[in-house]
Motif scaffolding. Structure first.
Motif, short mmCIF file in Angstrom:
data_model
loop_
_atom_site.label_atom_id
_atom_site.label_comp_id
_atom_site.label_asym_id
_atom_site.label_seq_id
_atom_site.Cartn_x
_atom_site.Cartn_y
_atom_site.Cartn_z
N UNK A 517 34.36 22.25 41.57
CA UNK A 517 33.23 21.33 41.73
C UNK A 517 32.02 21.99 42.36
N UNK A 518 32.19 23.19 42.89
CA UNK A 518 31.04 23.86 43.52
C UNK A 518 29.92 24.12 42.52
N UNK A 519 30.22 24.10 41.24
CA UNK A 519 29.18 24.35 40.24
C UNK A 519 28.37 23.12 39.88
N UNK A 520 28.68 21.97 40.48
CA UNK A 520 27.94 20.75 40.14
C UNK A 520 26.46 20.88 40.49
N UNK A 521 26.17 21.50 41.62
CA UNK A 521 24.77 21.63 42.02
C UNK A 521 23.97 22.42 41.00
N UNK A 522 24.58 23.47 40.45
CA UNK A 522 23.88 24.25 39.42
C UNK A 522 23.62 23.41 38.18
N UNK A 523 24.57 22.55 37.84
CA UNK A 523 24.39 21.67 36.68
C UNK A 523 23.22 20.72 36.91
N UNK A 524 23.18 20.10 38.08
CA UNK A 524 22.11 19.15 38.38
C UNK A 524 20.76 19.85 38.42
N UNK A 525 20.70 21.05 38.98
CA UNK A 525 19.44 21.80 38.99
C UNK A 525 18.97 22.10 37.58
N UNK A 526 19.90 22.47 36.70
CA UNK A 526 19.52 22.75 35.31
C UNK A 526 19.03 21.49 34.60
N UNK A 527 19.64 20.35 34.90
CA UNK A 527 19.20 19.10 34.29
C UNK A 527 17.81 18.70 34.79
N UNK A 528 17.58 18.93 36.05
CA UNK A 528 16.24 18.64 36.59
C UNK A 528 15.20 19.56 35.98
N UNK A 529 15.58 20.83 35.80
CA UNK A 529 14.66 21.77 35.15
C UNK A 529 14.37 21.34 33.72
N UNK A 530 15.35 20.64 33.09
CA UNK A 530 15.15 20.12 31.74
C UNK A 530 14.40 18.79 31.75
N UNK A 531 13.96 18.34 32.94
CA UNK A 531 13.16 17.12 33.11
C UNK A 531 13.92 15.86 32.69
N UNK A 532 15.21 15.81 33.06
CA UNK A 532 15.99 14.59 32.84
C UNK A 532 15.61 13.60 33.93
N UNK A 533 15.09 12.40 33.59
CA UNK A 533 14.63 11.46 34.61
C UNK A 533 15.73 10.91 35.50
N UNK A 534 16.94 10.71 34.92
CA UNK A 534 18.00 10.03 35.68
C UNK A 534 19.33 10.73 35.42
N UNK A 535 20.01 11.09 36.49
CA UNK A 535 21.32 11.74 36.40
C UNK A 535 22.33 10.87 37.13
N UNK A 536 23.42 10.53 36.43
CA UNK A 536 24.44 9.65 36.99
C UNK A 536 25.77 10.40 37.01
N UNK A 537 26.39 10.44 38.17
CA UNK A 537 27.70 11.06 38.34
C UNK A 537 28.75 9.96 38.42
#
Length: 667
Positions: A517-537
């Motif tokens: 799960x330590x890689x979750x932060x990298x996933x969220x950062x990449x999604x934000x860089x892709x300009x995803x307005x809303x991320x739901x876990x």
């Protein structure tokens, strides 16, 4: 009948010791697959030994001009049938009590396949990531026996034809023909490994080359019995063989593209140990050691008994089947193996040797095996005798298998096996409607699609669906729990950048032992860089220690029989599931994304729902945790306001009845 001439390959206790290595490796792998990941190659060791011994018998008799097809097959029947028939009958009887109707019907099919020696073909047909768990298949291990028997059926005829075609050159030319056939079989297997992994594992012609390696050794020794390895050469061969086997046990694991090239290690290692001869140091002092020889002598019934007993232990205790329980199952298997060898196998093999009971014993064994095949097919035809259970229990337990687990999914289209390239994702996996919800994760994420599709079709919410998932591939960038997951995830991120979804929903079997799960932060950062307005876990839903229908059947058996299975039950592993839920909640808060508690929809202080209501016709899951079609529709309807609504919306109440959202349509 005149007794056949003996094989020039005299009895070697070290070969029985090599059998012991093979069966012990398989037992340890089946009991503790994580600790002994490479133990399954014991089957490949068996293949080489079988090819060597059987070919030695046939070629030796051909060399003396006294080979008989009838004698060969009678001996095989008396060797193979008694212990196998006993195990098949025992599993069929005990399965009637232990298994759900769906699993018992499948067991009937597998008993028939085992009795007819086509188990490898049956399991090949069923193979797939979402096939029923191996813990519900007490006869899964018979696939290897089927391949050996198919080889025994065809190989004597092939050797006879090769010998006659050799025109006096005998075993020498036959050996070279065996090499050619073996290379063709190996080449076919290499092709299968690249095109169809299940076929590569179960296809007989893709596996025969391993037995032919042993056959070539036998042909070589029959042709030149005086040229056995001696002196330093025999010790070098044995040492190299041991080194190759150790390397195979260490380097090979179930996620390799196996057999293919990797199978050369255990196959060649076994062949070198046999070629070294009985006087090599390793063979004389380790393989010919009396305890090893004793285990080798009972290796066949031990192999037959061990897997049904391990399956029974896991069905009874689930994840609580610890080392003591599993070791006890193996010890019981050892005891049954010794008793089977002493009181069933050996007397029948010896009974009628050249005597008047030879034909009646063989006929009885053939008739008994045919009767077992018929009984298995009858159990399958009767749908596992589901009528023995009341309607409510039948409704909860009468279905199973991959077809019901994946009902409504877009398997092979929008969820791919981790061995499949991302180019296999279909274009329709990403709709053009807006707002666009992108579901990204493993098979649990894919299981949400039928729920969101039903919600979309209801008109209660207007949105498009994009779905891309990989089996056992969490949406965690940089993590590679399976070969190919990195490629799938990288391409999914590319697809997200191109589709520009309004919401990305991350969901997976978060507490899987392989997930980091330590890689979750990298996933969220990449999604934000892709300009995803809303991320739901999305947090985990109930995860059962065994397939839920089996849990419900066991709970109902504890009575009273007049009552349906309990509506709520403890998970039995609340700790790990709730711990990962809290971990995900905290990570989501730290990353500033939304979190939905999946357990809160189905669980409370009294336990977790086993179905969505007293009148529900389906269990919550048909396996350990993928939500059933009815359950996922309820689940998605309840979490929809949290998925589509603004951040910080209050939690949704626990649902106990099927419900359709009446929320206002979103623009």
């Amino acid at each position: 009948m005149t007794p056949p001439a003996p094989s020039p390959l005299s009895y070697r206790p070290d070969v029985d010791g090599l059998r012991a290595v093979a069966v012990l490796a398989v037992l340890l792998h089946h009991a503790w697959p994580a600790r002994f990941a490479g133990g399954f190659i014991g089957v490949d060791i068996f293949f080489v030994i079988s090819g060597y011994l059987i070919s030695g018998i046939v070629l030796g008799q051909l060399a003396h001009g006294r080979f008989s097809f009838r004698d060969f097959y009678v001996r095989r029947i008396r060797r193979i049938f008694p212990a196998l028939a006993l195990v098949l009958a025992a599993v069929l009887v005990f399965g009637a009590w232990w298994l759900t109707p769906a699993d018992y019907a499948a067991l009937g099919r597998h008993v028939a396949a085992g009795a007819l020696f086509v188990a490898n073909l049956a399991y090949w047909r069923e193979a797939g990531y979402f096939d029923a768990a191996s813990a519900a298949k007490p006869l899964l291990h018979l696939w290897s026996l089927a391949i050996e028997e198919q080889f025994y059926l065809l190989w004597p005829l092939a050797l006879w034809a090769l010998w006659r075609g050799a025109r006096g050159a005998g075993a020498a030319r036959t050996g070279w023909c065996i090499v050619g056939l073996g290379l063709l079989s190996w080449g076919f297997n290499l092709w299968l490994v690249r095109t169809d992994m299940a076929a590569a594992y179960f296809h007989p012609f893709g596996r025969f080359w391993e037995l032919m390696v042993g056959a070539w050794l036998a042909a070589r020794q029959v042709a030149r019995p005086a040229r056995a390895a001696t002196g330093w050469r025999q010790h070098a061969l044995a040492a190299t063989g041991v080194a190759l086997l150790v390397l195979a046990f260490v380097q090979i694991h179930p996620e390799r593209r196996f057999p293919g090239g990797w199978a050369v290690l255990p196959t060649l290692g076994t062949a070198l140990l046999i070629a070294a001869g009985p006087h090599a140091f390793v063979n004389r002092w380790l393989l010919a050691w009396r305890p090893m020889v004793a285990i080798g002598l009972v290796s066949y019934p031990l192999y037959l008994w061990h897997w049904p007993l391990l399956v029974g232990a896991r069905l009874r205790y689930g994840d609580d089947a610890g080392a003591v329980v599993l070791a006890g199952a193996l010890l019981l298997g050892g005891l049954l193996a010794v008793l089977t060898w002493r009181w069933v196998e050996r007397p029948i093999r010896r009974g009628g040797e050249g005597g008047r009971w030879r034909t009646p014993v063989t006929a009885a064994l053939l008739g008994g095996m045919a009767a077992l095949a018929a009984a298995g097919l009858w159990v399958q035809q009767q749908r596992g005798f589901e009528a023995r259970f009341p309607p409510v229990v039948r409704a909860m337990t009468a279905q199973g298998g991959s077809a019901v687990v994946t009902r409504g999914w877009r398997y092979h289209d929008c969820i791919l096996d981790f061995r499949v390239p991302p180019s296999d994702y279909k274009p329709f996996c990403i709709e053009e409607r807006r707002p666009l919800l992108f579901i990204w994760g493993d098979s649990h994420a894919s299981s949400l699609y039928p729920g969101f599709k039903a919600l979309q079709d209801s008109g209660a919410w207007r949105f498009g669906i994009a779905e891309r998932a990989g089996a056992v591939c969490p949406p965690i960038l940089g993590a590679d729990p399976r070969p190919g997951c990195r490629a799938l995830n990288d391409d999914n991120l590319r697809a997200i950048r191109a589709a520009r979804p309004d919401i990305v929903l991350l969901y997976a079997w978060w507490h899987h032992a392989r997930y980091q799960l330590d890689g979750l932060e990298a996933t969220v950062q990449a999604l934000r860089a892709a300009r995803v307005p809303r991320i739901v876990l999305l947090g985990p839903t109930p995860d059962w220690q065994q397939p839920l229908p089996q849990v419900l059947l066991d709970a109902w058996k504890r009575g009273p029989f007049s009552q349906p299975p309990p509506l709520r039950l403890p998970l039995g592993q609340d700790g790990p599931v709730r711990a990962v839920t809290e971990q995900l909640r905290q990570r989501a808060a730290a990353m500033g994304i939304d979190f939905i508690d999946g357990l809160a929809v189905f669980c409370d202080a009294q336990g977790c729902l086993t179905r969505v209501g007293d009148t529900a016709k389906e269990p919550l899951s048909y396996d350990y945790g993928h939500l059933s079609l009815e359950a996922v529709q309820v689940f998605v309807a309840r979490i929809a306001p949290q998925v589509f609504g603004p951040s910080g919306q209050p939690p949704v109440p626990v649902v106990t009845q099927p419900h359709t959202s009446t929320g206002a349509a979103r623009p």
